[in-house]
Motif scaffolding. Structure first.
Motif, PDB file in Angstrom:
ATOM      1  N   HIS A   5       0.843  -1.193   0.041  1.00 42.75           N
ATOM      2  CA  HIS A   5       0.117  -0.142   0.102  1.00 42.75           C
ATOM      3  C   HIS A   5       0.867   1.042   0.014  1.00 42.75           C
ATOM      4  CE1 HIS A   5      -4.259  -1.093   0.292  1.00 42.75           C
ATOM      5  NE2 HIS A   5      -3.724  -2.109   0.891  1.00 42.75           N
ATOM      6  N   PHE A   6       1.946   1.104   0.928  1.00 42.46           N
ATOM      7  CA  PHE A   6       2.827   2.494   0.935  1.00 42.46           C
ATOM      8  C   PHE A   6       3.413   2.917  -0.515  1.00 42.46           C
ATOM      9  CE2 PHE A   6       7.026   4.131   1.615  1.00 42.46           C
ATOM     10  CZ  PHE A   6       7.003   5.232   2.277  1.00 42.46           C
ATOM     11  N   LEU A   7       3.950   1.556  -1.294  1.00 38.08           N
ATOM     12  CA  LEU A   7       4.428   1.735  -2.423  1.00 38.08           C
ATOM     13  C   LEU A   7       3.454   2.163  -3.587  1.00 38.08           C
ATOM     14  CD1 LEU A   7       6.938  -1.350  -2.656  1.00 38.08           C
ATOM     15  CD2 LEU A   7       7.688   1.050  -2.321  1.00 38.08           C
ATOM     16  N   GLY A   8       2.115   1.571  -3.445  1.00 40.00           N
ATOM     17  CA  GLY A   8       1.271   1.872  -4.313  1.00 40.00           C
ATOM     18  C   GLY A   8       0.834   3.571  -4.147  1.00 40.00           C
ATOM     19  N   MET A   9       0.938   3.709  -3.066  1.00 39.16           N
ATOM     20  CA  MET A   9       0.338   5.272  -2.813  1.00 39.16           C
ATOM     21  C   MET A   9       1.663   6.325  -3.137  1.00 39.16           C
ATOM     22  SD  MET A   9      -1.177   8.065  -1.837  1.00 39.16           S
ATOM     23  CE  MET A   9      -2.635   6.841  -1.335  1.00 39.16           C
ATOM     24  N   ILE A  28       6.268  10.624   5.986  1.00 38.42           N
ATOM     25  CA  ILE A  28       4.936  10.887   6.882  1.00 38.42           C
ATOM     26  C   ILE A  28       3.778  11.210   5.929  1.00 38.42           C
ATOM     27  CG2 ILE A  28       3.977  12.615   8.373  1.00 38.42           C
ATOM     28  CD1 ILE A  28       6.798  13.103   9.248  1.00 38.42           C
ATOM     29  N   GLY A  29       3.866  11.911   4.715  1.00 39.20           N
ATOM     30  CA  GLY A  29       2.713  11.937   4.125  1.00 39.20           C
ATOM     31  C   GLY A  29       2.069  10.856   3.338  1.00 39.20           C
ATOM     32  N   VAL A  30       2.889  10.056   3.004  1.00 32.87           N
ATOM     33  CA  VAL A  30       2.579   8.649   2.289  1.00 32.87           C
ATOM     34  C   VAL A  30       1.993   7.972   3.169  1.00 32.87           C
ATOM     35  CG1 VAL A  30       3.335   6.795   0.813  1.00 32.87           C
ATOM     36  CG2 VAL A  30       4.211   9.154   0.100  1.00 32.87           C
ATOM     37  N   VAL A  31       2.442   7.701   4.594  1.00 35.76           N
ATOM     38  CA  VAL A  31       2.042   6.855   5.425  1.00 35.76           C
ATOM     39  C   VAL A  31       0.710   7.382   5.496  1.00 35.76           C
ATOM     40  CG1 VAL A  31       2.257   5.786   7.704  1.00 35.76           C
ATOM     41  CG2 VAL A  31       4.017   5.887   6.137  1.00 35.76           C
ATOM     42  N   ALA A  32       0.473   8.631   6.039  1.00 35.61           N
ATOM     43  CA  ALA A  32      -0.887   9.087   6.452  1.00 35.61           C
ATOM     44  C   ALA A  32      -1.604   9.048   5.320  1.00 35.61           C
ATOM     45  CB  ALA A  32      -0.636  10.861   6.823  1.00 35.61           C
ATOM     46  N   CYS A  33      -1.480   9.227   4.325  1.00 36.89           N
ATOM     47  CA  CYS A  33      -2.557   9.193   3.150  1.00 36.89           C
ATOM     48  C   CYS A  33      -2.947   7.586   2.819  1.00 36.89           C
ATOM     49  CB  CYS A  33      -2.156   9.760   1.703  1.00 36.89           C
ATOM     50  SG  CYS A  33      -1.950  11.526   1.829  1.00 36.89           S
TER      51      CYS A  33
END
Lengths: 265, 380
Positions: B136-140, B331-336
């Protein structure tokens, strides 16, 4: 209802407003024991405000509200709690607790208010779910997994969990297809007869009024402008009531055609 | 219909081989526990015999009472007795009939699980789940990259207003708390330095300690952790509740990509804000260290500044600052991505917000470690 009318809710000269704008202007209304009262009114006329004020969720400015013979504002905490146990509320969106399963949702008020064994509580909760037409297989589902109709049914089961004397319904059929809505109407009627409930129903649905209500009260301009069985509504000359019960949609649903039948009952 | 509420009673009598029970009083929810013990003590001994339950004296009956009576009937019938109600008052007939219908199907029995196996099961799921988290992290990250590319090709589609608004929230409005915290951290490091270095007469080196530690590592870490807790959590909660209320679906069906509209401005705002906040935080920490050096360590500000100029080179400063935008991106990618994984319940919103903060702090520290190795190997 051959017995003498005994009001379970008695509202007198109620004034409620937000800021300087009054929503309810000296409204008076009774709900009698064992009857089913439908409250109609245009959007924004204050139907939900009236219901929430009776429930004590919105403060009133003037007037008095007695529920089961007690003025909740003046009552002590313990008296108020004992009254709150004797009503059940079906909120418009269901308001099921989203982190609990259906069974747990129905058990929740029992767990808080009654000293019952786990076994009995589970059996009663399943019985209530079954009474509203949900199967035991649904009992483990979370509210987010339910369709609109199932949510209403489950919320109704929770409202009935403590065997209330008064049942408040906020638009029980809104957002349902006519068949499900009809089912809910029949269900409410059956439950009301079986359990001897007094029902206070806020609704827009002309079919609900006809099939699930003994008496209708129309709210307009912050007042009850007409009150009585649906037949009496049809005779009212108040412009809003006239438009509502004798308008295009009402004729389309052939309410007008049912006048003689309504007169007889 | 209103009888005065009274305690429920159940009397038993043996009449010519029959067991005659008579129920009376209020059989209602309020008396539920009393009812349960009454029924348990009912003399349903061994030996088949007909049982009748007389309901004449019942004053009040609700679903609880009716179900318990029905359960009594079913217990008798299961044991092979003939059981029936006698003299059912008309007004309760509907309720008793209703109760006769329900609970006929046995509910799906709850599986009892072995606690060891359940523990292993959870462990396995967590490990397998971490792969999914990474995906999911990489996808975002990829989705944001694609959105950025679209914006670069057609700059007019960039939501500048939204980005500036977010910059105000995560940057400008965070300055106060960031300055305060880094000021305190700088002061504390200086105080501890003086306290321990004084024993070796190495007071002068406290300035090196504070400056290098703050500028290279602590400053950016503290700021990133604060931002993860302050802004990352709010991003997750916002996007999560928008997902719950189908606002994201609404955007999608209007032909707008939530990544373009919501996430890109947020992440870019974070990437702009974090280096600025780090810079300000570094200054504030050095200022705090200086005040402690003056009042606690007895080092005059002139000497502190002179030592500072010797101790910190522009390289040290850059090492700290270069890390900031990367940490902001994490931080931004994890949050989203956590926000998008919120499901229907309020509990899942809380769960995702927590894991957003925990995961971004963890990743920020891991990233810091990677940078330390990198800078060491290129000799910075």
């Amino acid at each position: 209802m051959g017995e003498a009318l005994e009001p379970v809710i008695r509202v007198r000269d109620l004034v409620v407003g937000f800021g300087a704008r009054p929503v309810l202007k000296g409204l008076s209304l009774d709900l009698n024991r064992g009857e089913s009262l439908g409250l109609v009114g245009g959007s924004g006329s204050g139907k939900t405000v009236l219901m929430r004020t009776i429930l004590g969720l919105i403060p009133k400015k003037k007037g008095s509200i007695e529920v089961l013979g007690t003025d909740l504002e003046r009552a002590s905490d313990s008296v108020r709690h004992s009254i709150e146990r004797r009503w059940g509320i079906l909120y418009q969106q269901g308001a099921l607790f989203s982190s609990l399963t259906l069974l747990q949702n129905v058990q929740f008020p029992m767990r808080e208010h009654l000293a019952v064994s786990e076994r009995t509580m589970a059996e009663i909760a399943l019985a209530k779910l079954e009474m509203v037409g949900l199967s035991p297989d649904d009992s483990g589902k979370l509210p987010s997994e339910l369709s609109g109709g199932m949510t209403k049914r489950a919320a109704l089961a929770r409202a009935l969990a403590l065997d209330p004397e008064i049942l408040f319904l906020d638009e029980p059929t809104s957002g349902l297809d006519p068949i499900s809505a009809g089912d809910i109407d029949t269900l409410i009627r059956t439950l009301q007869k079986t359990l001897g409930l007094s029902v206070f129903m806020v609704t827009h649905d002309l079919d609900s009024l006809q099939s699930a209500c003994d008496r209708v009260a129309a709210l307009a301009d912050g007042q009850i402008v007409a009150e009585g069985p649906i037949a009496a509504m049809l005779l009212s000359e108040h412009p809003w009531v006239k438009a509502y019960f004798r308008g295009k949609r009402a004729t389309a649903q052939s309410i007008a055609a049912s006048v003689p039948k309504a007169m007889v009952t | 219909m209103q009888n005065t509420p009274s305690n429920p009673i159940l009397t038993a009598a043996q009449v010519a081989g029959r067991l005659e029970l008579a129920a009376g009083g209020s059989w209602t929810a309020v008396h539920a526990s009393a009812l349960e013990s009454l029924l348990e003590s009912a003399p349903l001994g061994p030996g088949a015999r007909p049982v009748s339950v007389d309901l004449t004296a019942i004053g009040e009956l609700d679903t609880f009472g009716a179900w318990l009576l029905e359960r009594l009937m079913r217990t008798c019938r299961d044991r092979g007795y003939d059981a029936s109600f006698v003299a059912v008052p008309e007004r309760y007939r509907g309720l008793l009939d209703e109760m006769g219908q329900v609970n006929r199907q046995t509910p799906p029995a709850a599986r009892r699980e072995n606690s060891l196996l359940a523990g292993l099961d959870r462990l396995g799921r967590t490990i397998a789940g971490s792969r999914e988290e990474a995906a999911h992290f990489l996808g975002m990250l990829g989705a944001l990259g694609a959105a950025l590319a679209r914006v670069i090709i057609r700059p007019r589609t960039f939501r500048l207003t939204s980005a500036v608004h977010q910059l105000d929230r995560v940057g400008w409005q965070a300055i106060g708390i960031i300055l305060l915290i880094t000021f305190l951290i700088g002061s504390i490091i200086a105080q501890q330095g003086f306290f321990h270095f004084r024993r070796f007469g190495a007071d002068d080196y406290v300035v090196d300690l504070v400056a290098i530690l703050v500028v290279r590592e602590i400053g950016v870490l503290i700021v990133a952790i604060m931002v993860a807790g302050r802004s990352g959590s709010s991003y997750t909660a916002e996007l999560g509740s928008m997902k719950m209320r189908e606002e994201l679906d609404a955007l999608r069906t209007m032909g707008l990509d939530p990544v373009d509209v919501l996430m890109l401005p947020r992440v870019l705002a974070l990437i702009c804000a974090l280096p600025i906040l780090t810079f300000l935080g570094d200054l504030s920490a050095l200022y705090g260290g200086g005040l402690v050096a003056w009042f606690y360590g007895g080092m005059s500000p002139d000497i502190y500044l002179a030592r500072l100029q010797q101790a910190v080179s522009i390289d040290h400063f850059m090492v700290g600052l270069i890390k900031a935008p990367f940490m902001a991106l994490v931080i931004g990618v994890v949050a989203c991505s956590q926000g998008l994984r919120v499901r229907g319940s309020a509990e899942s919103l809380g769960l995702r917000t927590t894991s957003s903060v925990v995961m971004s702090i963890f990743l920020v520290i891991v990233l810091d470690g990677c940078f330390a190795i990198f800078f060491a190997s290129i000799g910075m």
